[in-house]
Design a protein around this motif. Structure first.
Motif, mmCIF file in Angstrom:
data_model
loop_
_atom_site.group_PDB
_atom_site.id
_atom_site.type_symbol
_atom_site.label_atom_id
_atom_site.label_comp_id
_atom_site.label_asym_id
_atom_site.label_seq_id
_atom_site.Cartn_x
_atom_site.Cartn_y
_atom_site.Cartn_z
ATOM 1 N N VAL A 16 9.764 -5.034 8.823
ATOM 2 C CA VAL A 16 8.585 -4.261 8.434
ATOM 3 C C VAL A 16 8.836 -2.777 8.642
ATOM 4 C CG1 VAL A 16 6.184 -3.756 9.055
ATOM 5 C CG2 VAL A 16 6.929 -6.117 8.763
ATOM 6 N N ASN A 19 11.130 -1.389 5.935
ATOM 7 C CA ASN A 19 10.536 -1.394 4.595
ATOM 8 C C ASN A 19 9.147 -0.778 4.579
ATOM 9 O OD1 ASN A 19 12.631 -2.758 3.128
ATOM 10 N ND2 ASN A 19 12.106 -4.549 4.348
ATOM 11 N N ARG A 20 8.825 0.050 5.540
ATOM 12 C CA ARG A 20 7.469 0.585 5.658
ATOM 13 C C ARG A 20 7.066 1.435 4.456
ATOM 14 N NH1 ARG A 20 10.739 3.334 9.099
ATOM 15 N NH2 ARG A 20 10.757 5.596 8.933
ATOM 16 N N ILE A 23 6.195 -0.953 1.610
ATOM 17 C CA ILE A 23 4.930 -1.632 1.918
ATOM 18 C C ILE A 23 3.762 -0.680 1.724
ATOM 19 C CG2 ILE A 23 3.585 -2.689 3.778
ATOM 20 C CD1 ILE A 23 6.282 -3.770 4.858
ATOM 21 N N ARG A 24 3.904 0.569 2.199
ATOM 22 C CA ARG A 24 2.836 1.554 2.054
ATOM 23 C C ARG A 24 2.555 1.833 0.579
ATOM 24 N NH1 ARG A 24 5.012 6.344 3.972
ATOM 25 N NH2 ARG A 24 5.604 6.693 1.829
ATOM 26 N N ARG A 26 3.113 -0.102 -1.919
ATOM 27 C CA ARG A 26 2.583 -1.297 -2.565
ATOM 28 C C ARG A 26 1.085 -1.470 -2.306
ATOM 29 N NH1 ARG A 26 2.308 -5.135 -6.233
ATOM 30 N NH2 ARG A 26 1.991 -7.200 -5.412
#
Length: 81
Positions: A16, A19-20, A23-24, A26
């Motif tokens: 996580v 890949n922050r 993710i943010r 997305r």
């Protein structure tokens, strides 16, 4: 067994963290920002030009019959602006 759960939690936390940004983006996409009226006008103009170019390139392949009635109407609206 509990050691395995702890390792899995640590691995998930690392993934996580790495890949922050993805993710943010997305879940919280950045809003299109225009700071002045000129920026908004130029942004709208670029968007119109891109759409016109897309429609004209589609039309350029096989003629106007390649466009759907909805696309023809949209091209007429954009060309009047």
């Amino acid at each position: 067994m509990s050691e395995l759960v702890i390792v899995i939690i640590i691995v998930i936390a690392i993934l996580v963290f790495l890949n922050r940004d993805r993710i943010r983006d997305r879940f919280f996409p950045e809003k299109h920002r225009n700071y002045t009226i000129d920026d908004q006008f130029n942004s709208d103009k670029r968007d119109r030009e891109k759409e016109i170019d897309r429609l004209l390139s589609k039309m350029g392949k096989n003629g106007i019959n390649d466009l759907s009635p909805k696309e023809r109407k949209r091209l007429d609206e954009l060309s009047k602006k």
